[in-house]
Design a protein around this motif. Structure first.
Motif, PDB file in Angstrom:
ATOM      1  N   GLN A 153      50.003  42.277  73.410  1.00 14.28           N
ATOM      2  CA  GLN A 153      51.182  41.744  74.068  1.00 14.28           C
ATOM      3  C   GLN A 153      51.523  43.054  74.922  1.00 14.28           C
ATOM      4  N   GLY A 154      50.456  43.861  75.123  1.00 13.45           N
ATOM      5  CA  GLY A 154      50.632  45.002  76.105  1.00 13.45           C
ATOM      6  C   GLY A 154      49.772  46.329  75.517  1.00 13.45           C
ATOM      7  N   VAL A 155      50.186  47.434  76.290  1.00 14.71           N
ATOM      8  CA  VAL A 155      49.490  48.520  75.769  1.00 14.71           C
ATOM      9  C   VAL A 155      50.444  49.626  75.390  1.00 14.71           C
ATOM     10  N   VAL A 156      50.124  50.883  74.717  1.00 15.84           N
ATOM     11  CA  VAL A 156      50.860  51.969  74.780  1.00 15.84           C
ATOM     12  C   VAL A 156      50.320  53.003  75.527  1.00 15.84           C
ATOM     13  N   ALA A 157      50.818  53.727  76.448  1.00 14.68           N
ATOM     14  CA  ALA A 157      49.969  54.602  77.220  1.00 14.68           C
ATOM     15  C   ALA A 157      50.838  55.917  77.372  1.00 14.68           C
ATOM     16  N   ALA A 169      52.627  42.770  78.753  1.00 15.53           N
ATOM     17  CA  ALA A 169      52.092  41.539  79.566  1.00 15.53           C
ATOM     18  C   ALA A 169      51.629  40.584  78.718  1.00 15.53           C
ATOM     19  N   PRO A 170      51.658  39.352  79.112  1.00 14.35           N
ATOM     20  CA  PRO A 170      50.934  38.314  78.028  1.00 14.35           C
ATOM     21  C   PRO A 170      49.527  38.365  78.155  1.00 14.35           C
ATOM     22  N   LEU A 171      48.757  39.147  79.146  1.00 14.35           N
ATOM     23  CA  LEU A 171      47.431  39.100  79.080  1.00 14.35           C
ATOM     24  C   LEU A 171      46.938  40.337  79.607  1.00 14.35           C
ATOM     25  N   VAL A 172      45.978  41.057  78.587  1.00 16.92           N
ATOM     26  CA  VAL A 172      45.780  42.435  79.009  1.00 16.92           C
ATOM     27  C   VAL A 172      43.992  42.282  79.263  1.00 16.92           C
ATOM     28  N   MET A 296      23.950  47.182  78.408  1.00 17.25           N
ATOM     29  CA  MET A 296      23.432  46.193  79.263  1.00 17.25           C
ATOM     30  C   MET A 296      23.365  44.669  78.285  1.00 17.25           C
ATOM     31  N   GLY A 297      23.455  43.508  79.192  1.00 14.81           N
ATOM     32  CA  GLY A 297      23.065  42.106  78.500  1.00 14.81           C
ATOM     33  C   GLY A 297      24.086  41.718  77.545  1.00 14.81           C
ATOM     34  N   PHE A 298      25.391  42.080  77.714  1.00 11.56           N
ATOM     35  CA  PHE A 298      26.716  41.483  76.983  1.00 11.56           C
ATOM     36  C   PHE A 298      26.253  42.178  75.585  1.00 11.56           C
ATOM     37  N   ASN A 299      26.398  43.456  75.555  1.00  9.24           N
ATOM     38  CA  ASN A 299      26.420  44.281  74.211  1.00  9.24           C
ATOM     39  C   ASN A 299      27.820  44.483  73.734  1.00  9.24           C
ATOM     40  N   ARG A 300      28.724  43.728  74.138  1.00  8.47           N
ATOM     41  CA  ARG A 300      30.077  43.746  73.481  1.00  8.47           C
ATOM     42  C   ARG A 300      30.389  42.433  73.496  1.00  8.47           C
ATOM     43  N   THR A 301      30.736  41.823  72.419  1.00  3.67           N
ATOM     44  CA  THR A 301      31.341  40.295  72.493  1.00  3.67           C
ATOM     45  C   THR A 301      32.435  40.192  71.316  1.00  3.67           C
ATOM     46  N   PRO A 302      33.256  39.066  71.451  1.00  2.00           N
ATOM     47  CA  PRO A 302      33.498  38.239  72.321  1.00  2.00           C
ATOM     48  C   PRO A 302      34.186  38.846  73.519  1.00  2.00           C
ATOM     49  N   HIS A 303      33.981  38.374  74.813  1.00  2.00           N
ATOM     50  CA  HIS A 303      34.701  38.588  76.007  1.00  2.00           C
ATOM     51  C   HIS A 303      36.116  38.175  75.964  1.00  2.00           C
ATOM     52  N   TYR A 304      36.492  37.316  75.145  1.00  2.00           N
ATOM     53  CA  TYR A 304      38.091  37.317  75.178  1.00  2.00           C
ATOM     54  C   TYR A 304      38.558  37.064  73.845  1.00  2.00           C
ATOM     55  N   THR A 305      39.489  37.550  73.449  1.00  2.00           N
ATOM     56  CA  THR A 305      40.239  37.286  72.115  1.00  2.00           C
ATOM     57  C   THR A 305      41.346  38.084  71.937  1.00  2.00           C
ATOM     58  N   ARG A 306      42.384  37.210  71.396  1.00  2.00           N
ATOM     59  CA  ARG A 306      43.794  37.560  71.113  1.00  2.00           C
ATOM     60  C   ARG A 306      44.679  38.161  72.348  1.00  2.00           C
ATOM     61  N   GLY A 307      44.338  37.758  73.410  1.00  2.00           N
ATOM     62  CA  GLY A 307      45.103  38.218  74.718  1.00  2.00           C
ATOM     63  C   GLY A 307      44.511  39.309  75.273  1.00  2.00           C
ATOM     64  N   LEU A 308      43.090  39.691  74.963  1.00  2.00           N
ATOM     65  CA  LEU A 308      42.252  40.660  75.648  1.00  2.00           C
ATOM     66  C   LEU A 308      41.098  40.197  76.314  1.00  2.00           C
ATOM     67  N   MET A 309      40.903  40.281  77.385  1.00  2.00           N
ATOM     68  CA  MET A 309      39.678  40.040  78.115  1.00  2.00           C
ATOM     69  C   MET A 309      38.879  41.084  78.435  1.00  2.00           C
ATOM     70  N   LEU A 310      37.596  41.070  78.456  1.00  2.00           N
ATOM     71  CA  LEU A 310      36.611  42.352  78.678  1.00  2.00           C
ATOM     72  C   LEU A 310      35.746  41.981  80.117  1.00  2.00           C
ATOM     73  N   VAL A 311      35.843  43.073  80.769  1.00  2.00           N
ATOM     74  CA  VAL A 311      35.100  43.071  82.097  1.00  2.00           C
ATOM     75  C   VAL A 311      34.427  44.262  82.586  1.00  2.00           C
ATOM     76  N   GLY A 312      33.105  44.237  83.017  1.00  2.00           N
ATOM     77  CA  GLY A 312      32.314  45.167  83.242  1.00  2.00           C
ATOM     78  C   GLY A 312      31.757  45.971  82.201  1.00  2.00           C
ATOM     79  N   ASP A 313      31.742  47.082  82.155  1.00  2.00           N
ATOM     80  CA  ASP A 313      30.848  47.808  81.183  1.00  2.00           C
ATOM     81  C   ASP A 313      31.643  47.706  79.891  1.00  2.00           C
ATOM     82  N   ALA A 314      33.017  47.388  80.036  1.00  2.00           N
ATOM     83  CA  ALA A 314      33.567  47.179  78.643  1.00  2.00           C
ATOM     84  C   ALA A 314      32.743  46.090  77.916  1.00  2.00           C
ATOM     85  N   GLY A 315      32.492  45.066  78.865  1.00  2.00           N
ATOM     86  CA  GLY A 315      31.896  43.936  78.153  1.00  2.00           C
ATOM     87  C   GLY A 315      30.242  44.147  78.272  1.00  2.00           C
TER      88      GLY A 315
END
Length: 434
Positions: A153-157, A169-172, A296-315
């Motif tokens: 539901q957000g982040v601590v920074a 935020a409802p989406l990170v 490379m090649g989607f080496n981290r999945t799933p790309h969405y879970t529990r309100g968190l989307m992964l893009v770029g190198d993170a995914g």
């Protein structure tokens, strides 16, 4: 890093601490997503741990796929600092072949070179102009989880002053690079069955700075010992247009030498074997040799879970065929934005979640089969005997190499095109997406 409870209230107003979407990282993926989301009317907050301009390890080369994404953002690329290129020059097996980028309706017929030193800032500035709020020198420490649902539901920074702050935020969106601390905190770890590469690069003052082709060396020969020795990996020389050339090499974990190679020493040995008139010497080197991982090649999945989307190198979205990451980061950012806009317009939590779960499905549909082919390719080129055979007998065949360029750069017409396009698209559809 772990999920955490909110810190004590800060002095800031609520409006500064809440958004429709929080994006962690202002690289190509994060800034592209932010720009598209903001243009669609979402309140977007981007948290970037560094300050612009910043140094990033990259070849600085942009294929027509990346140029298309720049055009979609409205980034002007016809001014100073943008160096156009006609295609790819391939060197190996005693052959030298120049292959222009294919003429396609789907993609422009040229690539670009732009240093990452200010490329990311250009994209971030476009996101700001679209209405996204970007906070630099703000380090995200952990996801903020709802104790009832275990959903993000957000982040601590930590802000630039070192103050601990909660942003909600409802989406990170995790656009926080290869290490992706947000993903790790949720238990989304790298997959061992996916390829990983290492890239090292530096810059030299060189008369080759205005080369209008990207140059790729399929074989790295070292002659410093008095005899030619084949080194593991592949190399590149990209003219930056400012009097310098970006020179680097990449090694994949499919090679037996992956764990034992001193990459910086390997780059020095390779450049020492270059013609003296190119200027790739220590006295002409303008900066340090830097390295980075290529997930490379989607080496981290799933790309969405529990309100968190992964893009770029993170995914792990780097193309296994050619090590290209910027184009796919920007494409994923655009896809994530479209999904987020649709999801956040839904009236209930259930319908929002249903829409958000479409994100990994779309990525799988678009890239899954192609990346599977790329993983097979990585295994093949990890065999030195295969590489020697392929460069010796494949490079002289221009038609075959035109096919290879389309395949490796993923440049085809999606619904129509020539026979090469139909073969590549057919193979990608038939390959399993898992």
């Amino acid at each position: 890093m772990s999920a955490t409870a909110p810190p004590p209230p800060t002095e800031r107003g609520t409006a500064d601490l809440e958004a429709d979407v929080i994006i962690v990282g202002a690289g190509p993926a994060g800034s592209t997503a932010a720009c598209h989301m903001a243009r669609s009317g979402l309140d977007v907050l981007v948290l970037e741990k560094t300050a612009f301009p910043r140094e990033k390890v990259c070849g600085d080369g942009l294929t027509p796929r990346a140029v298309k994404q720049l055009a979609a953002l409205g980034v002007p690329f016809d001014g100073p600092g943008w160096i156009p290129n006609k295609g790819l020059r391939i060197i190996g097996g005693g052959a030298r072949l120049e292959l222009p980028w294919p003429e396609l309706a789907e993609y422009p017929g040229h690539g670009l070179v732009r240093t990452r030193y200010d490329f990311d800032q250009i994209l971030a500035d476009h996101a700001r102009a679209a209405g996204a709020k970007i906070l630099e020198r703000t380090t995200v420490q952990a996801p903020l989880l709802d104790p009832r649902t275990d959903r993000v539901q957000g982040v601590v920074a930590k802000d630039p002053a070192g103050e601990r702050v909660v942003y909600r935020a409802p989406l990170v969106v995790a656009a926080d690079g290869n290490s992706s601390r947000l993903s790790v905190a949720l238990g989304i770890r790298k997959r061992d069955d996916r390829p990983m590469g290492v890239a090292v690069r530096t810059y030299f003052t060189s008369p080759r700075h205005d080369d209008d082709y990207l140059e790729s060396w399929l074989e790295l020969w070292d002659s410093s010992s008095g005899k030619d020795v084949l080194l593991p990996g592949y190399g590149w020389i990209f003219g930056v247009g400012d009097g310098t050339s970006n020179v680097g090499l990449g090694i994949l974990n499919s090679t037996a030498a992956f764990q034992d190679v001193d990459y910086r020493r390997l780059l020095r040995r390779w450049t020492e074997s270059m013609p003296a008139e190119w200027g790739f010497t220590e006295e002409n080197r303008t900066g340090p040799i830097r390295g980075a991982a290529l997930p490379m090649g989607f080496n981290r999945t799933p790309h969405y879970t529990r309100g968190l989307m992964l893009v770029g190198d993170a995914g792990g979205m780097v193309n296994p065929f050619n090590g290209e990451g910027i184009a796919y980061a920007m494409e994923a950012g655009a896809i994530a934005a479209e999904v987020a806009v649709q999801a956040l317009s839904r009236p209930t939590v259930q319908t929002r979640e249903r829409a958000l779960h479409r994100y990994p499905d779309i990525l799988s549909d678009v890239y899954g089969g192609y990346y599977t082919l790329g993983r097979y390719f990585v295994k093949m080129i990890g065999n030195p005997d295969f590489m020697k055979y392929a460069t010796k007998y494949g490079l002289p065949q221009r038609t075959l190499m035109k096919f290879a360029l389309k395949m490796l750069a993923n440049l085809t017409e999606p619904s129509r095109g020539d026979a090469m396009d139909r073969v590549i698209n057919g193979l990608s559809r038939m390959a399993p997406a898992a």
